[in-house]
Design an enzyme around this catalytic site. Sequence first.
Site, PDB file in Angstrom:
ATOM      1  N   ASP A 251      -0.803  46.794  39.200  1.00  0.00           N
ATOM      2  CA  ASP A 251      -0.029  46.007  40.153  1.00  0.00           C
ATOM      3  C   ASP A 251      -0.707  46.134  41.503  1.00  0.00           C
ATOM      4  O   ASP A 251      -1.107  47.230  41.906  1.00  0.00           O
ATOM      5  CB  ASP A 251       1.411  46.530  40.230  1.00  0.00           C
ATOM      6  CG  ASP A 251       2.296  45.641  41.066  1.00  0.00           C
ATOM      7  OD1 ASP A 251       2.088  45.590  42.294  1.00  0.00           O
ATOM      8  OD2 ASP A 251       3.202  45.014  40.510  1.00  0.00           O
TER       9      ASP A 251
ATOM     10  N   ASN B  88      12.499  42.711  35.367  1.00  0.00           N
ATOM     11  CA  ASN B  88      13.493  41.984  36.150  1.00  0.00           C
ATOM     12  C   ASN B  88      13.615  40.537  35.666  1.00  0.00           C
ATOM     13  O   ASN B  88      12.616  39.924  35.302  1.00  0.00           O
ATOM     14  CB  ASN B  88      13.087  41.973  37.631  1.00  0.00           C
ATOM     15  CG  ASN B  88      12.881  43.364  38.182  1.00  0.00           C
ATOM     16  OD1 ASN B  88      13.662  44.256  37.917  1.00  0.00           O
ATOM     17  ND2 ASN B  88      11.817  43.556  38.936  1.00  0.00           N
TER      18      ASN B  88
ATOM     19  N   HIS C 234       7.251  40.007  32.613  1.00  0.00           N
ATOM     20  CA  HIS C 234       6.358  41.136  32.843  1.00  0.00           C
ATOM     21  C   HIS C 234       7.142  42.428  32.949  1.00  0.00           C
ATOM     22  O   HIS C 234       8.319  42.429  33.289  1.00  0.00           O
ATOM     23  CB  HIS C 234       5.492  40.930  34.083  1.00  0.00           C
ATOM     24  CG  HIS C 234       6.253  40.734  35.363  1.00  0.00           C
ATOM     25  ND1 HIS C 234       6.927  39.572  35.669  1.00  0.00           N
ATOM     26  CD2 HIS C 234       6.450  41.562  36.413  1.00  0.00           C
ATOM     27  CE1 HIS C 234       7.492  39.685  36.858  1.00  0.00           C
ATOM     28  NE2 HIS C 234       7.228  40.896  37.335  1.00  0.00           N
TER      29      HIS C 234
END
Length: 140
Positions: free
Chosen positions: A30, A86, A99
Amino acid sequence: MTKTIFSQIIDGEIPSFKVYENDYVYAFLDISQVTKGHTLLVPKKPSPNIYETDAETMKHIGEALPIVANAIKAAFSPDGLNIIQNNGEYASQSVFHLHFHLIPRYENDIDGFGYQWDTHEDTIDDTQKTALAKEIAAHI
């Protein structure tokens, strides 16, 4: 579905720091690095969220999650690991391509990810829990 930044990363149009790849998933660091080793795992077959993801895609994600988690564990020896996914803007989803965040947790972190989990076991009784469970089960 509009091509997301993750689809562009998978297709090599945007550079990434690849951690793992097979025919079905792609894992990469990330960009935010909330903690050292923060990695995203995304399916190559795009869907905007968990609600619109097929079982076959989830099977491949399920197979890849422990592979990536164990690689993070071997690389950095974190004291724990959060796996977060999420769905929707209200749940803090900002890229609408399914993801999973794998966020290593370190005992002495002073910066980075603060995670709060408020529980309600003292305010929701067993009768209410029974009703909640039945309501969910009725839609399966």
